[in-house]
Design an enzyme around this catalytic site. Structure first.
Site, PDB file in Angstrom:
ATOM      1  N   ASP A   1      -2.495 -15.159  -1.177  1.00  0.00           N
ATOM      2  CA  ASP A   1      -1.276 -14.588  -1.771  1.00  0.00           C
ATOM      3  C   ASP A   1      -0.320 -13.858  -0.797  1.00  0.00           C
ATOM      4  O   ASP A   1       1.045 -14.099  -0.705  1.00  0.00           O
ATOM      5  CB  ASP A   1      -1.459 -13.807  -3.066  1.00  0.00           C
ATOM      6  CG  ASP A   1      -1.924 -14.601  -4.265  1.00  0.00           C
ATOM      7  OD1 ASP A   1      -1.530 -15.892  -4.088  1.00  0.00           O
ATOM      8  OD2 ASP A   1      -1.958 -14.174  -5.397  1.00  0.00           O
TER       9      ASP A   1
ATOM     10  N   PHE B   1       3.234 -15.686  -8.686  1.00  0.00           N
ATOM     11  CA  PHE B   1       4.501 -15.631  -9.348  1.00  0.00           C
ATOM     12  C   PHE B   1       4.850 -14.151  -9.531  1.00  0.00           C
ATOM     13  O   PHE B   1       5.768 -13.976 -10.351  1.00  0.00           O
ATOM     14  CB  PHE B   1       4.145 -16.475 -10.597  1.00  0.00           C
ATOM     15  CG  PHE B   1       4.513 -17.822 -10.434  1.00  0.00           C
ATOM     16  CD1 PHE B   1       5.981 -18.383 -10.290  1.00  0.00           C
ATOM     17  CD2 PHE B   1       3.618 -18.732 -10.387  1.00  0.00           C
ATOM     18  CE1 PHE B   1       5.987 -19.650 -10.019  1.00  0.00           C
ATOM     19  CE2 PHE B   1       3.515 -20.003 -10.088  1.00  0.00           C
ATOM     20  CZ  PHE B   1       4.962 -20.432  -9.903  1.00  0.00           C
TER      21      PHE B   1
ATOM     22  N   HIS C   1       0.651  -1.313  -0.166  1.00  0.00           N
ATOM     23  CA  HIS C   1      -0.093   0.049  -0.206  1.00  0.00           C
ATOM     24  C   HIS C   1       0.899   1.191  -0.154  1.00  0.00           C
ATOM     25  O   HIS C   1       0.567   2.245  -0.939  1.00  0.00           O
ATOM     26  CB  HIS C   1      -0.878   0.031   1.194  1.00  0.00           C
ATOM     27  CG  HIS C   1      -1.760   1.017   1.370  1.00  0.00           C
ATOM     28  ND1 HIS C   1      -2.742   1.501   0.455  1.00  0.00           N
ATOM     29  CD2 HIS C   1      -1.782   2.173   2.219  1.00  0.00           C
ATOM     30  CE1 HIS C   1      -3.388   2.553   0.828  1.00  0.00           C
ATOM     31  NE2 HIS C   1      -2.656   3.139   1.984  1.00  0.00           N
TER      32      HIS C   1
ATOM     33  N   ASP D   1       6.862 -13.412  -7.163  1.00  0.00           N
ATOM     34  CA  ASP D   1       8.032 -13.805  -6.530  1.00  0.00           C
ATOM     35  C   ASP D   1       8.360 -15.212  -6.671  1.00  0.00           C
ATOM     36  O   ASP D   1       7.488 -16.090  -6.568  1.00  0.00           O
ATOM     37  CB  ASP D   1       7.714 -13.377  -4.837  1.00  0.00           C
ATOM     38  CG  ASP D   1       9.080 -13.594  -4.375  1.00  0.00           C
ATOM     39  OD1 ASP D   1      10.022 -14.518  -4.589  1.00  0.00           O
ATOM     40  OD2 ASP D   1       9.186 -12.845  -3.684  1.00  0.00           O
TER      41      ASP D   1
END
Length: 373
Positions: free
Chosen positions: A345, A262, A77, A264
């Site tokens: 996630d 994905f 954020h 990461d």
């Protein structure tokens, strides 16, 4: 860190005519991931591991009252456009266009910005450039940049380590900017309008117009498209406007939303750690004995991606069921911002951030040389 000089982008682009051929049956996104997971030989999904990781997610939700950060898409954020920012869509487009290959090979120092590695480091670098007065969201600016300009914008915390594939990033950013200037009045907003504010149409437009979003390969005689980067961009735009209540025209069904994990490469390590995924002995041995990158579209790379995405999908289904059982203990479930794929996630990405060193030592890691995610 010195990278080899061959360009993954240029090599892939030279095969463009074959890649976008309509001669094959094509499977998209979730259907493609399911097909890959069903045919996988070296990567397998373990239902017991899914239940184990689900229990960890539910326990976290039950024991923590301040869980709003888990519903804030990808926990970034502070680095994102603020409310009513007219640059938001173009800002997010540049961010996701550069969102690929952010990890160096195992054993080498990782690129970081303000101590943050991978995707969060990229978010910080883009925000830093904007704060420094560089209009990185504007194709009129970034199509005229030099590679040295981009290297400075994406500079890491020291002179020892630079972001991987800087030449590819420079080439891609210039090419997408030229397309925006030539066809879309210099703004990605016009792409969104051309797609009639429809997520599926925007996904197709990204694939058709921008080569670096053509995340497609052949698997078992079929074309499979996983669209990881494009989906990350679309969900970013959708969630930004949902969060700030500006625009409800994105017809994205959140119940069918796929994981965008994905962003990461380390997330499969979390799935391995909880035994959600299991690798064959051959694959484990390969990762232990070699740091050679997997190529985009190789069987091993597709099996890891396809199985990881289906595992995440199954994990979301389990979390959704279990969270309903504990509705009174988890007030977040009944709020407007509760979204299971984003929650899952974020939880997995959080584990990669807080357990990075342990995961890198204990679980197999693969580096992928790709411009597609």
């Amino acid at each position: 860190m010195a990278e080899d000089n061959s360009s993954a982008y240029d090599v892939k682009e030279s095969l463009e005519a074959e890649i976008i051929s309509s001669d094959y049956d094509v499977k998209e996104s979730l259907e493609a991931a399911k097909f890959i997971s069903e045919k996988a030989q070296d990567v397998h999904i373990d239902q017991e591991g899914i239940k184990k990781l689900t229990a960890h997610v539910i326990t976290y939700l039950r024991e923590n009252t301040d869980v709003y950060k888990l519903t804030n898409h990808c926990r970034r954020h502070a680095t994102y456009p603020s409310e009513n920012d007219s640059r938001a869509i173009n800002w997010l487009f540049v961010l996701q266009t550069l969102n690929f290959a952010l990890c160096n090979r195992k054993g080498r120092k990782q690129w970081a910005v303000d101590g943050a590695k991978g995707y969060i480091g990229l978010c910080i670098a883009i925000k830093r450039a904007i704060d420094e007065g560089k209009p990185i969201w504007d194709p009129n600016y970034y199509t005229k940049m030099t590679q040295s300009d981009l290297e400075y914008i994406l500079r890491g915390d020291d002179d020892e380590t630079s972001i991987p594939l800087i030449q590819e990033r420079f080439t891609i950013l210039r090419k997408v900017g030229e397309i925006l200037l030539d066809k879309y009045d210099g703004t990605f907003v016009e792409c969104v309008k051309a797609a009639e504010y429809d997520a599926d149409k925007l996904l197709k437009l990204l694939f058709d117009e921008f080569e670096s979003y053509r995340d497609e390969a052949e698997f078992e005689g079929l074309k499979v498209r996983l669209h990881s980067k494009a989906m990350s961009l679309i969900i970013d735009i959708w969630y930004y406007y949902k969060l700030h209540k500006f625009n409800n025209r994105f017809r994205l069904d959140t119940q069918k939303m796929m994981s965008t994990m994905f962003m990461d490469y380390r997330t499969p390590q979390v799935l391995l750690h909880f035994k959600v995924l299991r690798y064959s002995e051959m694959l484990v041995t390969r990762f232990e004995n070699s740091d050679e990158p997997l190529q985009h579209g190789s069987r091993e790379e597709l099996e890891i991606r396809g199985c990881s995405l289906i595992a995440a999908q199954k994990l979301c289904e389990e979390v959704r069921r279990e969270s309903k059982r504990y509705g009174k203990e988890i007030p977040l479930v009944k709020t407007r911002v509760f979204n299971v794929p984003i929650l899952v996630d974020n939880y997995i990405l959080g584990l990669t951030a807080y357990s990075h060193e342990e995961l890198m030592k204990r679980e197999p890691f693969h580096y992928v040389r790709s411009v597609y995610y």
